[in-house]
Design a protein around this motif. Structure first.
Motif, PDB file in Angstrom:
ATOM      1  N   TYR A   1    -132.071 -11.429  25.604  1.00  0.00           N
ATOM      2  CA  TYR A   1    -131.610 -12.751  24.714  1.00  0.00           C
ATOM      3  C   TYR A   1    -131.788 -12.381  23.385  1.00  0.00           C
ATOM      4  O   TYR A   1    -130.947 -12.774  22.301  1.00  0.00           O
ATOM      5  N   THR A   2    -133.045 -11.946  22.842  1.00  0.00           N
ATOM      6  CA  THR A   2    -133.355 -11.758  21.338  1.00  0.00           C
ATOM      7  C   THR A   2    -132.155 -10.818  20.809  1.00  0.00           C
ATOM      8  O   THR A   2    -131.513 -10.612  19.985  1.00  0.00           O
ATOM      9  N   ASP A   3    -132.063  -9.474  21.487  1.00  0.00           N
ATOM     10  CA  ASP A   3    -131.072  -8.498  21.236  1.00  0.00           C
ATOM     11  C   ASP A   3    -129.687  -8.896  21.159  1.00  0.00           C
ATOM     12  O   ASP A   3    -128.927  -8.607  20.134  1.00  0.00           O
TER      13      ASP A   3
ATOM     14  N   SER B   1    -128.215  -9.841  16.780  1.00  0.00           N
ATOM     15  CA  SER B   1    -126.598  -9.765  16.423  1.00  0.00           C
ATOM     16  C   SER B   1    -126.295 -10.742  15.117  1.00  0.00           C
ATOM     17  O   SER B   1    -125.232 -10.476  14.581  1.00  0.00           O
ATOM     18  N   LEU B   2    -126.900 -12.012  15.107  1.00  0.00           N
ATOM     19  CA  LEU B   2    -126.689 -12.859  14.139  1.00  0.00           C
ATOM     20  C   LEU B   2    -127.587 -12.731  12.950  1.00  0.00           C
ATOM     21  O   LEU B   2    -127.577 -13.848  12.128  1.00  0.00           O
ATOM     22  N   SER B   3    -128.486 -11.735  12.910  1.00  0.00           N
ATOM     23  CA  SER B   3    -129.707 -11.588  11.804  1.00  0.00           C
ATOM     24  C   SER B   3    -130.659 -12.748  12.061  1.00  0.00           C
ATOM     25  O   SER B   3    -130.880 -13.139  10.649  1.00  0.00           O
ATOM     26  N   ARG B   4    -130.776 -13.214  13.154  1.00  0.00           N
ATOM     27  CA  ARG B   4    -131.783 -14.227  13.091  1.00  0.00           C
ATOM     28  C   ARG B   4    -132.964 -13.959  13.539  1.00  0.00           C
ATOM     29  O   ARG B   4    -133.176 -13.171  14.601  1.00  0.00           O
TER      30      ARG B   4
END
Length: 57
Positions: free
Chosen positions: A25-27, A32-35
């Motif tokens: 989920y993180t990856d 991917s959204l730079s969050r």
């Protein structure tokens, strides 16, 4: 438990399409959204759908 999710969803007329854990989920969704957010080790993301004419059992 993650393995129990499909049966639980079926009780309400839903079908699991995908389930991911915290690392994926993180990856996939945060990096991917730079969050830079923390995801708990017990968090799961479940994508499910239900036909419009399906009614809960």
């Amino acid at each position: 438990m993650p393995d129990d999710t499909p049966a639980l969803l079926r009780e309400f007329g839903w079908t699991e399409r995908e389930q991911v854990g915290p690392a994926e989920y993180t990856d996939r969704y945060l990096r991917s959204l730079s969050r830079d957010l923390t995801v708990s080790p017990i968090e799961r993301f479940v994508y499910a759908d239900r036909p419009a004419d399906a009614a809960p059992a």
